[in-house]
Design a protein around this motif. Structure first.
Motif, short mmCIF file in Angstrom:
data_model
loop_
_atom_site.label_atom_id
_atom_site.label_comp_id
_atom_site.label_asym_id
_atom_site.label_seq_id
_atom_site.Cartn_x
_atom_site.Cartn_y
_atom_site.Cartn_z
N PRO A 36 0.79 -1.23 0.00
CA PRO A 36 0.00 0.00 0.00
C PRO A 36 0.83 1.29 0.00
CG PRO A 36 0.10 -0.89 2.21
CD PRO A 36 0.81 -1.88 1.32
N ASN A 37 2.15 1.15 0.13
CA ASN A 37 3.00 2.33 0.19
C ASN A 37 3.09 3.02 -1.16
OD1 ASN A 37 3.99 2.13 3.02
ND2 ASN A 37 4.86 0.20 2.27
N GLU A 38 3.13 4.34 -1.15
CA GLU A 38 3.30 5.08 -2.40
C GLU A 38 4.66 4.79 -3.00
OE1 GLU A 38 3.19 9.71 -4.06
OE2 GLU A 38 2.58 9.26 -2.01
N GLU A 39 5.68 4.72 -2.15
CA GLU A 39 7.02 4.33 -2.58
C GLU A 39 7.12 2.81 -2.52
OE1 GLU A 39 10.11 3.42 -3.96
OE2 GLU A 39 10.01 5.63 -3.96
N LYS A 40 7.12 2.17 -3.68
CA LYS A 40 7.06 0.72 -3.74
C LYS A 40 8.38 0.04 -3.38
CE LYS A 40 2.76 0.78 -4.94
NZ LYS A 40 1.70 0.45 -3.93
N ASN A 41 9.45 0.81 -3.21
CA ASN A 41 10.68 0.23 -2.69
C ASN A 41 10.64 0.11 -1.18
OD1 ASN A 41 12.42 -0.58 -4.77
ND2 ASN A 41 12.95 1.55 -5.23
N SER A 42 9.62 0.64 -0.56
CA SER A 42 9.44 0.55 0.88
C SER A 42 8.43 -0.54 1.21
CB SER A 42 8.92 1.89 1.43
OG SER A 42 8.52 1.77 2.78
N ASN A 43 8.76 -1.34 2.24
CA ASN A 43 7.79 -2.33 2.72
C ASN A 43 7.29 -1.97 4.12
OD1 ASN A 43 10.07 -3.02 4.18
ND2 ASN A 43 10.43 -4.94 3.06
N LYS A 44 7.28 -0.69 4.41
CA LYS A 44 6.79 -0.20 5.70
C LYS A 44 5.35 -0.68 5.92
CE LYS A 44 6.01 4.07 8.33
NZ LYS A 44 6.09 5.56 8.31
N GLY A 45 5.10 -1.23 7.10
CA GLY A 45 3.77 -1.70 7.44
C GLY A 45 3.48 -3.13 7.03
N LEU A 46 4.28 -3.68 6.14
CA LEU A 46 4.11 -5.08 5.74
C LEU A 46 4.78 -5.99 6.77
CD1 LEU A 46 4.82 -4.84 1.90
CD2 LEU A 46 2.62 -4.70 3.08
N GLU A 47 4.21 -7.16 6.97
CA GLU A 47 4.73 -8.06 7.99
C GLU A 47 5.06 -9.42 7.41
OE1 GLU A 47 1.96 -8.28 11.20
OE2 GLU A 47 2.16 -6.15 11.73
N GLY A 48 6.04 -10.08 8.02
CA GLY A 48 6.41 -11.44 7.62
C GLY A 48 6.82 -11.51 6.16
N VAL A 49 6.45 -12.59 5.49
CA VAL A 49 6.87 -12.81 4.10
C VAL A 49 6.23 -11.81 3.15
CG1 VAL A 49 7.41 -15.25 4.42
CG2 VAL A 49 5.09 -14.57 3.76
N ALA A 50 5.22 -11.07 3.59
CA ALA A 50 4.62 -10.04 2.74
C ALA A 50 5.59 -8.90 2.46
CB ALA A 50 3.35 -9.48 3.40
N ARG A 51 6.66 -8.83 3.22
CA ARG A 51 7.66 -7.76 3.04
C ARG A 51 8.45 -7.94 1.74
NH1 ARG A 51 8.70 -4.52 7.26
NH2 ARG A 51 10.88 -4.23 6.69
N ARG A 52 8.24 -9.07 1.06
CA ARG A 52 8.95 -9.31 -0.21
C ARG A 52 8.38 -8.49 -1.35
NH1 ARG A 52 5.14 -13.35 0.34
NH2 ARG A 52 4.17 -14.28 -1.53
#
Length: 284
Positions: free
Chosen positions: A128-144
């Motif tokens: 959901p981040n505007e900057e798609k190089n950021s995985n802020k807020g994503l958890e576990g394997v969703a951070r990929r």
């Protein structure tokens, strides 16, 4: 590393991606950096198997990398745009399957290409981040699910399945190489393939022929042997190695195992279950 490879008279070299750093482009040195590295490897006069990494794609479009890194030669079809292939060292019952982890990615193909647009839709859905190089807020394997990641297309997954079946029929032991990591217990979640679960399932369905996977991307070492007996090794990065220190390994590959001799920052290990006539490979 190349001098070490020469001294050990390796039969082939595997490079796990990011052969040119992002900063080369920032300084206008993308072409020279790639030329310098290719010239260095050419001095070996041995096969070199390259995985495509995100930093490679920051500097050069895929078709340039496929040509300059010999990928077109290995896959035997310069008209096909992908970067995956199988290499069989002459005289040995081993197959090195090199995967294209940026087959589905923002980086791998230009806007408008179906694989680019599919990757964009995946990121829009999963991150959901505007900057798609950021995985802020994503958890576990969703951070990929980040812009600098990627995955295999359905076509490549089916190709992989068919290649493994062919290897079984030929009595070959398989080593799989990819820039991104394949098993979630071998690395931080950010460094996993988008569809690591699908790829891992295919490998485990064929665990009787797949002995090990090797990956880079994470910059730090990682290892896990899964419940099917497949070894998953994430290799140390030259980028994280102190100047003047080595970071490469020499692998002696057997029918169903291998011994790895590490140099400098590269960890030695043994994944061998039985002794057979060895081939020698280099891993960086």
């Amino acid at each position: 590393a190349v001098e070490g490879f020469k001294a050990h008279d390796v039969e082939l070299v595997v490079h796990l991606g990011d052969i040119v750093d992002f900063h080369a482009k920032q300084h206008g040195k993308s072409d020279q950096a790639l030329a310098d590295i290719v010239e260095c490897f050419d001095g070996l006069e041995k096969p070199v198997l390259h995985c495509i990494g995100n930093h490679c794609l920051y500097n050069h479009p895929r078709h340039v990398l496929n040509d300059r890194l010999g990928i077109d030669m290995h896959k035997g079809d310069s008209n096909a745009s992908h970067s995956y292939f199988t290499f069989r060292p002459p005289g040995h019952k081993h197959a090195f399957i090199v995967l294209d982890g940026y087959d589905i990615s923002i980086l791998g193909y230009p806007p408008g290409h179906p694989h680019h647009e599919l990757a964009k839709s995946i990121l829009d859905k999963e991150n959901p981040n505007e900057e798609k190089n950021s995985n802020k807020g994503l958890e576990g394997v969703a951070r990929r699910f980040v812009k600098f990641g990627g995955g295999l297309s359905d076509e490549q997954v089916e190709w992989l399945r068919q290649e493994l079946h062919a290897c079984r029929e030929r009595g070959e032991t398989v080593i799989v190489c990819c820039h991104q990591c394949i098993h979630p217990k071998s690395c931080v979640p950010t460094c996993l393939l988008y569809n690591y679960d699908v790829v891992l399932s295919v490998l485990q369905e064929n665990a009787d022929v797949v002995h090990a996977t090797f990956a880079g991307h994470a910059h730090s070492a990682g290892y896990h042997c899964d419940e099917f007996g497949i070894h998953h090794r994430v290799c140390e990065a030259v980028l994280e190695t102190k100047p003047g220190q080595d970071c490469y390994g020499i692998a002696s590959v057997y029918a169903d195992g291998m011994d790895i001799q590490g140099f400098g920052n590269f960890i030695s290990d043994s994944y061998r279950q039985s002794v057979a006539e060895a081939a020698t490979a280099a891993i960086e």
